[in-house]
Design a protein around this motif. Structure first.
Motif, PDB file in Angstrom:
ATOM      1  N   LEU A   1       0.830  -1.196   0.000  1.00 58.45           N
ATOM      2  CA  LEU A   1       0.000   0.000   0.000  1.00 58.45           C
ATOM      3  C   LEU A   1       0.869   1.251   0.000  1.00 58.45           C
ATOM      4  O   LEU A   1       0.574   2.228  -0.691  1.00 58.45           O
ATOM      5  N   GLN A   2       1.949   1.223   0.737  1.00 53.97           N
ATOM      6  CA  GLN A   2       2.865   2.358   0.770  1.00 53.97           C
ATOM      7  C   GLN A   2       3.433   2.640  -0.624  1.00 53.97           C
ATOM      8  O   GLN A   2       3.567   3.796  -1.025  1.00 53.97           O
ATOM      9  N   MET A   3       3.728   1.607  -1.380  1.00 56.54           N
ATOM     10  CA  MET A   3       4.238   1.783  -2.736  1.00 56.54           C
ATOM     11  C   MET A   3       3.192   2.442  -3.632  1.00 56.54           C
ATOM     12  O   MET A   3       3.516   3.321  -4.422  1.00 56.54           O
ATOM     13  N   VAL A   4       1.942   2.029  -3.492  1.00 56.75           N
ATOM     14  CA  VAL A   4       0.868   2.627  -4.288  1.00 56.75           C
ATOM     15  C   VAL A   4       0.745   4.109  -3.944  1.00 56.75           C
ATOM     16  O   VAL A   4       0.627   4.958  -4.840  1.00 56.75           O
TER      17      VAL A   4
ATOM     18  N   VAL B   1       3.046   6.170  -2.780  1.00 60.03           N
ATOM     19  CA  VAL B   1       4.184   6.891  -3.353  1.00 60.03           C
ATOM     20  C   VAL B   1       3.962   7.116  -4.850  1.00 60.03           C
ATOM     21  O   VAL B   1       4.151   8.226  -5.358  1.00 60.03           O
ATOM     22  N   ALA B   2       3.535   6.089  -5.556  1.00 58.75           N
ATOM     23  CA  ALA B   2       3.327   6.196  -7.002  1.00 58.75           C
ATOM     24  C   ALA B   2       2.188   7.155  -7.339  1.00 58.75           C
ATOM     25  O   ALA B   2       2.288   7.935  -8.295  1.00 58.75           O
ATOM     26  N   VAL B   3       1.110   7.115  -6.559  1.00 62.50           N
ATOM     27  CA  VAL B   3      -0.026   8.007  -6.798  1.00 62.50           C
ATOM     28  C   VAL B   3       0.370   9.452  -6.525  1.00 62.50           C
ATOM     29  O   VAL B   3       0.061  10.351  -7.313  1.00 62.50           O
ATOM     30  N   LYS B   4       1.075   9.689  -5.434  1.00 59.71           N
ATOM     31  CA  LYS B   4       1.515  11.062  -5.121  1.00 59.71           C
ATOM     32  C   LYS B   4       2.461  11.586  -6.203  1.00 59.71           C
ATOM     33  O   LYS B   4       2.379  12.747  -6.598  1.00 59.71           O
ATOM     34  N   TYR B   5       3.337  10.734  -6.689  1.00 60.72           N
ATOM     35  CA  TYR B   5       4.255  11.147  -7.750  1.00 60.72           C
ATOM     36  C   TYR B   5       3.474  11.508  -9.014  1.00 60.72           C
ATOM     37  O   TYR B   5       3.710  12.543  -9.629  1.00 60.72           O
ATOM     38  N   TYR B   6       2.546  10.649  -9.390  1.00 60.40           N
ATOM     39  CA  TYR B   6       1.746  10.921 -10.584  1.00 60.40           C
ATOM     40  C   TYR B   6       0.944  12.208 -10.412  1.00 60.40           C
ATOM     41  O   TYR B   6       0.847  13.024 -11.337  1.00 60.40           O
TER      42      TYR B   6
ATOM     43  N   LYS C   1      10.140   1.186  -5.261  1.00 65.88           N
ATOM     44  CA  LYS C   1      10.789   0.348  -4.236  1.00 65.88           C
ATOM     45  C   LYS C   1      11.979   1.081  -3.631  1.00 65.88           C
ATOM     46  O   LYS C   1      12.193   1.045  -2.414  1.00 65.88           O
ATOM     47  N   ALA C   2      12.754   1.777  -4.447  1.00 60.88           N
ATOM     48  CA  ALA C   2      13.903   2.535  -3.940  1.00 60.88           C
ATOM     49  C   ALA C   2      13.443   3.636  -2.977  1.00 60.88           C
ATOM     50  O   ALA C   2      14.050   3.843  -1.920  1.00 60.88           O
TER      51      ALA C   2
ATOM     52  N   THR D   1      10.586   3.731  -1.187  1.00 58.78           N
ATOM     53  CA  THR D   1      10.056   3.149   0.050  1.00 58.78           C
ATOM     54  C   THR D   1      11.161   2.546   0.902  1.00 58.78           C
ATOM     55  O   THR D   1      11.114   2.635   2.126  1.00 58.78           O
ATOM     56  N   ASP D   2      12.175   1.955   0.274  1.00 62.79           N
ATOM     57  CA  ASP D   2      13.311   1.427   1.043  1.00 62.79           C
ATOM     58  C   ASP D   2      14.067   2.556   1.737  1.00 62.79           C
ATOM     59  O   ASP D   2      14.451   2.434   2.905  1.00 62.79           O
ATOM     60  N   LEU D   3      14.293   3.648   1.033  1.00 64.50           N
ATOM     61  CA  LEU D   3      14.974   4.800   1.617  1.00 64.50           C
ATOM     62  C   LEU D   3      14.167   5.365   2.775  1.00 64.50           C
ATOM     63  O   LEU D   3      14.710   5.687   3.835  1.00 64.50           O
ATOM     64  N   TRP D   4      12.865   5.479   2.597  1.00 61.08           N
ATOM     65  CA  TRP D   4      11.993   5.976   3.655  1.00 61.08           C
ATOM     66  C   TRP D   4      12.089   5.084   4.890  1.00 61.08           C
ATOM     67  O   TRP D   4      12.165   5.567   6.017  1.00 61.08           O
ATOM     68  N   PHE D   5      12.111   3.759   4.686  1.00 59.74           N
ATOM     69  CA  PHE D   5      12.220   2.804   5.786  1.00 59.74           C
ATOM     70  C   PHE D   5      13.526   3.006   6.546  1.00 59.74           C
ATOM     71  O   PHE D   5      13.547   3.051   7.774  1.00 59.74           O
ATOM     72  N   VAL D   6      14.633   3.156   5.832  1.00 64.05           N
ATOM     73  CA  VAL D   6      15.941   3.359   6.463  1.00 64.05           C
ATOM     74  C   VAL D   6      15.964   4.674   7.237  1.00 64.05           C
ATOM     75  O   VAL D   6      16.422   4.732   8.387  1.00 64.05           O
ATOM     76  N   LEU D   7      15.469   5.739   6.625  1.00 64.55           N
ATOM     77  CA  LEU D   7      15.452   7.041   7.296  1.00 64.55           C
ATOM     78  C   LEU D   7      14.576   7.016   8.548  1.00 64.55           C
ATOM     79  O   LEU D   7      14.903   7.641   9.559  1.00 64.55           O
ATOM     80  N   THR D   8      13.472   6.298   8.509  1.00 68.31           N
ATOM     81  CA  THR D   8      12.608   6.169   9.664  1.00 68.31           C
ATOM     82  C   THR D   8      13.330   5.426  10.792  1.00 68.31           C
ATOM     83  O   THR D   8      13.253   5.823  11.954  1.00 68.31           O
ATOM     84  N   LYS D   9      14.053   4.375  10.448  1.00 65.11           N
ATOM     85  CA  LYS D   9      14.809   3.628  11.456  1.00 65.11           C
ATOM     86  C   LYS D   9      15.885   4.522  12.091  1.00 65.11           C
ATOM     87  O   LYS D   9      16.083   4.493  13.307  1.00 65.11           O
ATOM     88  N   VAL D  10      16.569   5.297  11.273  1.00 62.32           N
ATOM     89  CA  VAL D  10      17.604   6.205  11.787  1.00 62.32           C
ATOM     90  C   VAL D  10      16.972   7.243  12.711  1.00 62.32           C
ATOM     91  O   VAL D  10      17.468   7.500  13.819  1.00 62.32           O
ATOM     92  N   ARG D  11      15.862   7.834  12.284  1.00 59.89           N
ATOM     93  CA  ARG D  11      15.184   8.825  13.125  1.00 59.89           C
ATOM     94  C   ARG D  11      14.758   8.230  14.451  1.00 59.89           C
ATOM     95  O   ARG D  11      14.949   8.813  15.512  1.00 59.89           O
TER      96      ARG D  11
END
Length: 157
Positions: free
Chosen positions: A116-119, A121-126, A139-140, A142-152
């Motif tokens: 759902l998170q991927m959808v 991101v794609a909808v907001k981009y469009y 995917k890139a 959402t993966d970056l967002w996941f890493v940044l969230t973990k760091v935060r």
């Protein structure tokens, strides 16, 4: 079966309700391929803040015209007809259903799991750029967002 016959079959099998309310993005994603093409309406500010839980309204244009004729529709700030029962929700046209479905289908074309998170991101981009992101691009992000969230989260512990 020819391409024309396939498209005609797809057109005929789709439901044509006058309206439908999706309680959130997940419910809309699950309906991909089931409804006839019409406009989706949403409170854009609310959707920007909480795209997962914001109600999304599927409204048939002909039904809206009938509502306007019988006095059960109002106009919003964009001078669009909307049913009276949602006139206080600041909804406006958001996406044509076919466009939304195309955004989802571009992601699914990779044959990999789509979240759902991927959808979102794609909808907001469009919505901002009138262009599609493919599966690997989403995917890139959402993966970056996941890493940044973990760091935060680690930094705030």
């Amino acid at each position: 079966m020819s391409r024309y016959e396939t498209r005609l079959e797809d057109y005929r099998r789709r439901e044509r309700p006058s309206y439908r309310v999706f309680e959130g993005m997940q419910e809309l994603v699950c309906s991909v391929g089931q409804l006839h093409n019409n406009w989706l309406y949403v409170n854009v500010d609310q959707w920007d803040q909480d795209p997962v839980h914001t109600p999304i309204y599927y409204l048939d244009e002909h039904w809206l015209e009938e509502c306007a004729e019988d006095g059960t529709a109002a106009t919003n700030e964009q001078d669009e007809y909307i049913p009276l029962w949602i006139s206080d929700r600041q909804v406006q046209t958001w996406f044509e259903l076919a466009t939304f479905e195309s955004v989802v289908e571009v992601l699914k074309a990779a044959g990999k799991p789509v979240t759902l998170q991927m959808v979102i991101v794609a909808v907001k981009y469009y919505d901002k750029r009138d262009a599609y992101l493919d599966y690997d691009e989403v995917k890139a992000v959402t993966d970056l967002w996941f890493v940044l969230t973990k760091v935060r989260n680690h930094l705030t512990e």
